[in-house]
Design a protein around this motif. Structure first.
Motif, PDB file in Angstrom:
ATOM      1  N   PHE A 177       8.885  -4.385  -4.998  1.00  0.00           N
ATOM      2  CA  PHE A 177       8.790  -4.263  -3.544  1.00  0.00           C
ATOM      3  C   PHE A 177       8.490  -5.618  -2.902  1.00  0.00           C
ATOM      4  CE2 PHE A 177       7.363   0.382  -4.144  1.00  0.00           C
ATOM      5  CZ  PHE A 177       8.652   0.848  -3.960  1.00  0.00           C
ATOM      6  N   ARG A 178       7.596  -6.367  -3.521  1.00  0.00           N
ATOM      7  CA  ARG A 178       7.244  -7.684  -2.975  1.00  0.00           C
ATOM      8  C   ARG A 178       8.462  -8.614  -2.979  1.00  0.00           C
ATOM      9  NH1 ARG A 178       2.310  -7.351  -6.311  1.00  0.00           N
ATOM     10  NH2 ARG A 178       0.561  -6.728  -4.964  1.00  0.00           N
ATOM     11  N   THR A 179       9.209  -8.577  -4.062  1.00  0.00           N
ATOM     12  CA  THR A 179      10.378  -9.445  -4.182  1.00  0.00           C
ATOM     13  C   THR A 179      11.460  -9.076  -3.173  1.00  0.00           C
ATOM     14  OG1 THR A 179       9.938  -9.744  -6.550  1.00  0.00           O
ATOM     15  CG2 THR A 179      12.158 -10.276  -5.762  1.00  0.00           C
ATOM     16  N   ASN A 180      11.635  -7.778  -2.947  1.00  0.00           N
ATOM     17  CA  ASN A 180      12.713  -7.297  -2.075  1.00  0.00           C
ATOM     18  C   ASN A 180      12.191  -6.853  -0.709  1.00  0.00           C
ATOM     19  OD1 ASN A 180      14.618  -7.587  -4.245  1.00  0.00           O
ATOM     20  ND2 ASN A 180      13.863  -5.663  -5.097  1.00  0.00           N
ATOM     21  N   PHE A 181      11.132  -7.520  -0.227  1.00  0.00           N
ATOM     22  CA  PHE A 181      10.508  -7.069   1.025  1.00  0.00           C
ATOM     23  C   PHE A 181      11.463  -7.114   2.211  1.00  0.00           C
ATOM     24  CE2 PHE A 181       9.845 -11.638   1.042  1.00  0.00           C
ATOM     25  CZ  PHE A 181      10.036 -12.005   2.359  1.00  0.00           C
ATOM     26  N   ARG A 182      12.491  -7.995   2.161  1.00  0.00           N
ATOM     27  CA  ARG A 182      13.418  -8.080   3.287  1.00  0.00           C
ATOM     28  C   ARG A 182      14.241  -6.801   3.454  1.00  0.00           C
ATOM     29  NH1 ARG A 182      13.329 -12.968   5.569  1.00  0.00           N
ATOM     30  NH2 ARG A 182      12.573 -14.734   4.319  1.00  0.00           N
ATOM     31  N   ASP A 183      14.337  -6.000   2.410  1.00  0.00           N
ATOM     32  CA  ASP A 183      15.045  -4.718   2.519  1.00  0.00           C
ATOM     33  C   ASP A 183      14.338  -3.778   3.484  1.00  0.00           C
ATOM     34  OD1 ASP A 183      16.775  -5.716   0.643  1.00  0.00           O
ATOM     35  OD2 ASP A 183      15.939  -4.583  -1.043  1.00  0.00           O
ATOM     36  N   PHE A 184      13.051  -4.025   3.727  1.00  0.00           N
ATOM     37  CA  PHE A 184      12.271  -3.152   4.609  1.00  0.00           C
ATOM     38  C   PHE A 184      12.196  -3.672   6.045  1.00  0.00           C
ATOM     39  CE2 PHE A 184      10.584  -2.539   0.319  1.00  0.00           C
ATOM     40  CZ  PHE A 184      10.528  -1.160   0.211  1.00  0.00           C
TER      41      PHE A 184
ATOM     42  N   ASP B  10      -5.394   0.050  -5.491  1.00  0.00           N
ATOM     43  CA  ASP B  10      -4.450  -0.931  -6.023  1.00  0.00           C
ATOM     44  C   ASP B  10      -4.197  -0.731  -7.516  1.00  0.00           C
ATOM     45  OD1 ASP B  10      -4.252  -2.034  -3.523  1.00  0.00           O
ATOM     46  OD2 ASP B  10      -5.687  -3.666  -3.913  1.00  0.00           O
ATOM     47  N   ASP B  11      -5.233  -0.352  -8.263  1.00  0.00           N
ATOM     48  CA  ASP B  11      -5.055  -0.179  -9.708  1.00  0.00           C
ATOM     49  C   ASP B  11      -4.349   1.122 -10.063  1.00  0.00           C
ATOM     50  OD1 ASP B  11      -7.048   1.640  -9.164  1.00  0.00           O
ATOM     51  OD2 ASP B  11      -8.590   0.647 -10.376  1.00  0.00           O
ATOM     52  N   GLU B  12      -4.052   1.947  -9.063  1.00  0.00           N
ATOM     53  CA  GLU B  12      -3.316   3.192  -9.302  1.00  0.00           C
ATOM     54  C   GLU B  12      -1.817   3.019  -9.075  1.00  0.00           C
ATOM     55  OE1 GLU B  12      -6.692   6.487  -8.017  1.00  0.00           O
ATOM     56  OE2 GLU B  12      -5.376   5.664  -6.467  1.00  0.00           O
ATOM     57  N   LEU B  13      -1.412   1.861  -8.538  1.00  0.00           N
ATOM     58  CA  LEU B  13       0.002   1.603  -8.274  1.00  0.00           C
ATOM     59  C   LEU B  13       0.687   1.067  -9.526  1.00  0.00           C
ATOM     60  CD1 LEU B  13      -0.235  -0.121  -4.772  1.00  0.00           C
ATOM     61  CD2 LEU B  13       0.376   2.252  -5.267  1.00  0.00           C
ATOM     62  N   ASP B  14       1.977   1.376  -9.654  1.00  0.00           N
ATOM     63  CA  ASP B  14       2.773   0.859 -10.763  1.00  0.00           C
ATOM     64  C   ASP B  14       3.035  -0.625 -10.515  1.00  0.00           C
ATOM     65  OD1 ASP B  14       5.741   0.201 -11.795  1.00  0.00           O
ATOM     66  OD2 ASP B  14       4.802   1.685 -13.123  1.00  0.00           O
ATOM     67  N   GLU B  15       2.549  -1.478 -11.400  1.00  0.00           N
ATOM     68  CA  GLU B  15       2.617  -2.920 -11.183  1.00  0.00           C
ATOM     69  C   GLU B  15       4.054  -3.425 -11.108  1.00  0.00           C
ATOM     70  OE1 GLU B  15       0.871  -7.086 -13.116  1.00  0.00           O
ATOM     71  OE2 GLU B  15       0.362  -5.138 -13.990  1.00  0.00           O
ATOM     72  N   GLU B  16       4.924  -2.921 -11.971  1.00  0.00           N
ATOM     73  CA  GLU B  16       6.321  -3.367 -11.981  1.00  0.00           C
ATOM     74  C   GLU B  16       7.013  -2.988 -10.672  1.00  0.00           C
ATOM     75  OE1 GLU B  16      10.441  -2.650 -14.565  1.00  0.00           O
ATOM     76  OE2 GLU B  16       8.477  -2.081 -15.409  1.00  0.00           O
TER      77      GLU B  16
ATOM     78  N   LYS C 283       0.855  -1.181   0.000  1.00  0.00           N
ATOM     79  CA  LYS C 283       0.000   0.000   0.000  1.00  0.00           C
ATOM     80  C   LYS C 283       0.893   1.233   0.000  1.00  0.00           C
ATOM     81  CE  LYS C 283      -4.043  -2.084   0.309  1.00  0.00           C
ATOM     82  NZ  LYS C 283      -5.118  -1.916  -0.706  1.00  0.00           N
ATOM     83  N   ARG C 284       0.398   2.299  -0.629  1.00  0.00           N
ATOM     84  CA  ARG C 284       1.208   3.521  -0.705  1.00  0.00           C
ATOM     85  C   ARG C 284       0.331   4.724  -0.412  1.00  0.00           C
ATOM     86  NH1 ARG C 284       6.180   3.734  -4.778  1.00  0.00           N
ATOM     87  NH2 ARG C 284       7.428   5.242  -3.614  1.00  0.00           N
ATOM     88  N   TRP C 285       0.853   5.630   0.383  1.00  0.00           N
ATOM     89  CA  TRP C 285       0.104   6.809   0.809  1.00  0.00           C
ATOM     90  C   TRP C 285       0.054   7.847  -0.300  1.00  0.00           C
ATOM     91  CZ3 TRP C 285      -3.189   7.447   4.539  1.00  0.00           C
ATOM     92  CH2 TRP C 285      -3.591   8.740   4.911  1.00  0.00           C
TER      93      TRP C 285
END
Length: 408
Positions: free
Chosen positions: A106-113, A95-101, A83-85
């Motif tokens: 972000f999902r792939t690199n979630f451990r960075d967070f 959700d349809d306003e977010l850049d899919e790529e 989610k993004r503010w």
């Protein structure tokens, strides 16, 4: 929490990335909330299952507006939700306003967070022997994805400002409204790492828009509660006797609701729980109205006890006790609920069980005694004494003070 449970949650727990959130914003999940800090990026170790994520925007002074918005999610194991503010709308992007790529990255690199993520409150906090997660489980035992899908807007989203339902006195065709969906939750003072999320104050205040200078379009978030009309609880074409009976005893209405709107009685209990959470945690008043309607329906369905005395009614009483345990103890004394419908309905149900011609199942008897003990201790309601006094009045009406019939 033992190490085995911790490892299982680490392996299977879900994550919500909540990016670009402003500082000092309320952020909560289920029965607990915090105030965001400058490096807050979301929440981790969320147990799989139904959860409610909610938040409040901040005004120009950087203070929370106390207007809650949120969304229900049925988290899958290891799911990463992004989610993004959006500062322009003071809400998350759709959700349809977010850049899919970018979202997939972000999902792939979630451990960075990881070091910027708060931890779901699985353990007891502030000396409370019951953890927020345990409280949540007790309040949501019968809420399923299907029930949430049927009642909530399509997006799973609700807001204290813009939710409408069959109880709402609002014109949904007004041009400032547009359609979509959301929810909300109970809050408790919390303490966590100040670099991550910091304590927030509990609030059930009315939305404050005094600092708004530009009116933005408001989403209409439709709640589709089961339509139950307590004033028409009798069958079509009812005789005078049936009309009188089923205007008092709501068993016919309960039977129709179970037949037409629910797969089984557990779905009805699920809507009872969902409505309660929408009100108490989401602060959407329409949830209170549906919860109140269902409580009336169940407490006033005497005939149905014969069929559901070992199932629906004991489970309903158990749920009601758990809900009243987290309910503010002074709520039933304020102007909003001055009729004290809970007390009067518990009295009615107690009298119904007392006056039944056929035996009351022990399971239901025990549940009722537990409820009476609880409300006496928590709210100082001596329902047993009230029932005894009512019975004495009824006996007086049938004795020497009974009306005299005079034949003319």
């Amino acid at each position: 929490m033992d190490q085995e449970t911790a490892n299982a949650l680490f392996d299977n727990g879900a994550i919500v990335l909540f990016l670009d959130a402003p500082s000092n914003m309320e952020f909560g999940v289920d029965c607990y909330s915090w105030t965001t800090g400058p490096i807050f990026k979301g929440l981790k170790l969320i147990p799989p299952g139904m959860h409610f994520i909610y938040y409040s925007a901040v005004n120009r002074m950087g203070e929370s507006t106390a207007i809650r918005t949120g969304f229900w999610v049925n988290f899958l194991p290891r799911q990463v939700l992004v989610k993004r503010w959006n500062p322009a709308t003071e809400d998350v992007f759709a959700d349809d306003e977010l850049d899919e790529e970018e979202t997939n990255r972000f999902r792939t690199n979630f451990r960075d967070f990881d070091r910027f993520l708060g931890v779901y409150p699985l353990l007891p906090i502030d000396g409370d022997p019951i953890s927020p997660y345990q409280k949540w489980l007790r309040l949501s035992t019968h809420i399923t994805p299907d029930i949430a899908k049927r009642v909530l807007p399509q997006s799973g989203k609700i807001s204290a400002m813009s939710c409408v339902s069959r109880f709402s006195d609002v014109d949904e065709t007004r041009p400032e409204f547009r359609s979509r969906g959301v929810i909300r939750a109970e809050q408790k003072e919390a303490t966590v790492d100040s670099m991550d999320i910091v304590p927030s104050q509990s609030s059930t205040s009315v939305p404050n828009t005094a600092n708004k200078t530009t009116a933005l379009p408001v989403e209409v978030l439709q709640l589709t509660f089961t339509p139950i009309d307590l004033k028409r609880s009798f069958p079509p074409g009812a005789s005078g006797v049936e009309l009188t009976k089923y205007s008092i005893d709501k068993s016919y209405l309960l039977a129709q609701a179970l037949k037409l709107h629910y797969k089984d009685y557990k779905d009805l209990l699920g809507e009872l729980q969902l409505s309660f959470i929408i009100f108490l945690i989401g602060e959407v008043y329409d949830g209170y109205e549906q919860w109140k309607t269902l409580v009336h329906l169940l407490c006033q369905s005497a005939e149905a006890i014969g069929q559901y005395g070992c199932t629906l009614f004991p489970e309903f009483i158990e749920i009601l006790i758990k809900q009243l345990k987290v309910h503010p103890s002074d709520f039933f004394m304020d102007a909003l609920s001055g009729d004290n419908f809970i007390r009067s309905n518990i009295l009615l149900l107690s009298q119904t069980l007392r006056d039944r011609d056929s035996p009351v199942p022990k399971l239901l008897q025990d549940a009722m005694q537990t409820l009476l003990d609880f409300v006496d201790m928590r709210f100082k309601w001596d329902v047993r004494q009230e029932a005894r006094l009512t019975q004495m009045d009824e006996e007086d009406d049938e004795g020497e003070y009974a009306p005299v019939v005079v034949e003319l």
